[in-house]
Scaffold this motif. Structure first.
Motif, PDB file in Angstrom:
ATOM      1  N   ALA A 291      -1.270  -1.562   6.545  1.00 39.54           N
ATOM      2  CA  ALA A 291      -1.001  -2.332   6.687  1.00 39.54           C
ATOM      3  C   ALA A 291      -0.758  -3.430   5.297  1.00 39.54           C
ATOM      4  N   GLY A 292       0.256  -3.963   4.208  1.00 41.05           N
ATOM      5  CA  GLY A 292       0.720  -4.255   3.757  1.00 41.05           C
ATOM      6  C   GLY A 292      -0.891  -5.140   2.723  1.00 41.05           C
TER       7      GLY A 292
ATOM      8  N   ALA B 138      -5.450 -10.314  15.298  1.00 42.21           N
ATOM      9  CA  ALA B 138      -4.760 -10.784  14.068  1.00 42.21           C
ATOM     10  C   ALA B 138      -3.456  -9.703  15.112  1.00 42.21           C
TER      11      ALA B 138
ATOM     12  N   ASP C 202      -1.739  -8.355   1.854  1.00 45.80           N
ATOM     13  CA  ASP C 202      -1.672  -9.213   2.067  1.00 45.80           C
ATOM     14  C   ASP C 202      -1.712  -9.056   3.480  1.00 45.80           C
ATOM     15  N   SER C 203      -1.158  -8.490   4.270  1.00 46.13           N
ATOM     16  CA  SER C 203      -0.716  -8.811   6.081  1.00 46.13           C
ATOM     17  C   SER C 203      -2.116  -9.507   6.419  1.00 46.13           C
ATOM     18  N   PHE C 204      -3.498  -9.974   6.108  1.00 47.41           N
ATOM     19  CA  PHE C 204      -4.192 -10.119   7.105  1.00 47.41           C
ATOM     20  C   PHE C 204      -4.830 -11.317   6.243  1.00 47.41           C
TER      21      PHE C 204
ATOM     22  N   ARG D  26     -10.117  -3.977  11.826  1.00 45.62           N
ATOM     23  CA  ARG D  26      -9.341  -5.008  12.134  1.00 45.62           C
ATOM     24  C   ARG D  26      -9.036  -5.597  13.906  1.00 45.62           C
TER      25      ARG D  26
ATOM     26  N   PRO E  25       2.756  -6.381  11.810  1.00 42.89           N
ATOM     27  CA  PRO E  25       2.386  -5.777  10.469  1.00 42.89           C
ATOM     28  C   PRO E  25       1.472  -4.734   9.891  1.00 42.89           C
ATOM     29  N   VAL E  26       1.344  -3.761  10.421  1.00 39.17           N
ATOM     30  CA  VAL E  26       0.533  -2.705  10.500  1.00 39.17           C
ATOM     31  C   VAL E  26       1.350  -1.541  11.162  1.00 39.17           C
TER      32      VAL E  26
ATOM     33  N   LEU F 220      -0.856  -0.451   0.112  1.00 42.18           N
ATOM     34  CA  LEU F 220      -1.001  -0.857   1.607  1.00 42.18           C
ATOM     35  C   LEU F 220      -2.405  -0.634   1.589  1.00 42.18           C
TER      36      LEU F 220
END
Length: 193
Positions: free
Chosen positions: A90-91, A102, A93-95, A71, A106-107, A65
């Motif tokens: 978030a993960g 965004a 690669d989420s953004f 963000r 995914p948050v 994470l």
């Protein structure tokens, strides 16, 4: 006459205003929550250190994470609001490939660290818990430097968090699923002025 709950500005108009403000106003970030325009002052050194501490903590205990500072997120039930939490977990690669604002899907958790400005009570303690719960963000972590407490909001349901855990600085707090870590808050005692 406009309905008192009707916003005086669209999300697109806000985004245009926020871009202009970024170019001309140093030290201020705009947010648009619940149809209300708000301004956040840029953080002080202790505020920044708290965010750095959290980033390191998550790198050690949940390296899959990322805690992303500042963000831009689309918030509120209909995603018409715009917030810049101090951190969005978030993960990793989420953004990737995402623009300035965004989707919050995914948050897993948002973080706010209170500042010493006049809008903290309204913004961080009232409006943001509602907006984040309304959006369905599972956990809202409020590091309240005014009261020297951590507040963990969880279990969003119908525009509010059903569970709120309050722990004084120095204690250990459990951040519930989907974050699922224990956090020793002792270092926070040194970063309050």
């Amino acid at each position: 006459m406009a309905d008192v709950h009707e916003s005086l500005m669209t999300a697109e108009e806000f985004e245009e205003l926020a871009r202009a403000a970024d170019r001309i106003a140093e030290g201020v970030r705009l947010e648009f929550i619940g149809g209300h325009l708000g301004a956040k002052t840029l953080p002080d050194g202790d505020h920044g250190l708290i965010i750095q501490w959290l980033i390191r903590l998550f790198l050690m205990v949940r390296p899959e994470l990322f805690l992303t500072p500042g963000r831009g997120l689309k918030v509120d039930r209909y995603r018409e609001g715009r917030a810049r939490p101090d951190g969005a977990l978030a993960g990793a690669d989420s953004f990737v490939g995402v623009g300035e604002w965004a989707d919050p899907m995914p948050v897993l958790m948002v973080v706010e660290v209170t500042s010493n400005d006049q809008d903290t009570e309204r913004r961080d303690r009232r409006e943001k818990p509602r907006a984040y719960a309304d959006t369905g963000i599972p956990v809202y972590l409020l590091i309240d430097r005014g009261s020297c407490e951590i507040k963990v909001y969880s279990e969003p349901n119908d525009g509010r968090y059903e569970r709120i855990l309050t722990v004084p600085f120095g204690g250990v707090v459990h951040l519930p699923e989907p974050v699922d870590i224990d956090m020793d808050t002792e270092p926070l005692k040194d970063w309050v002025r």
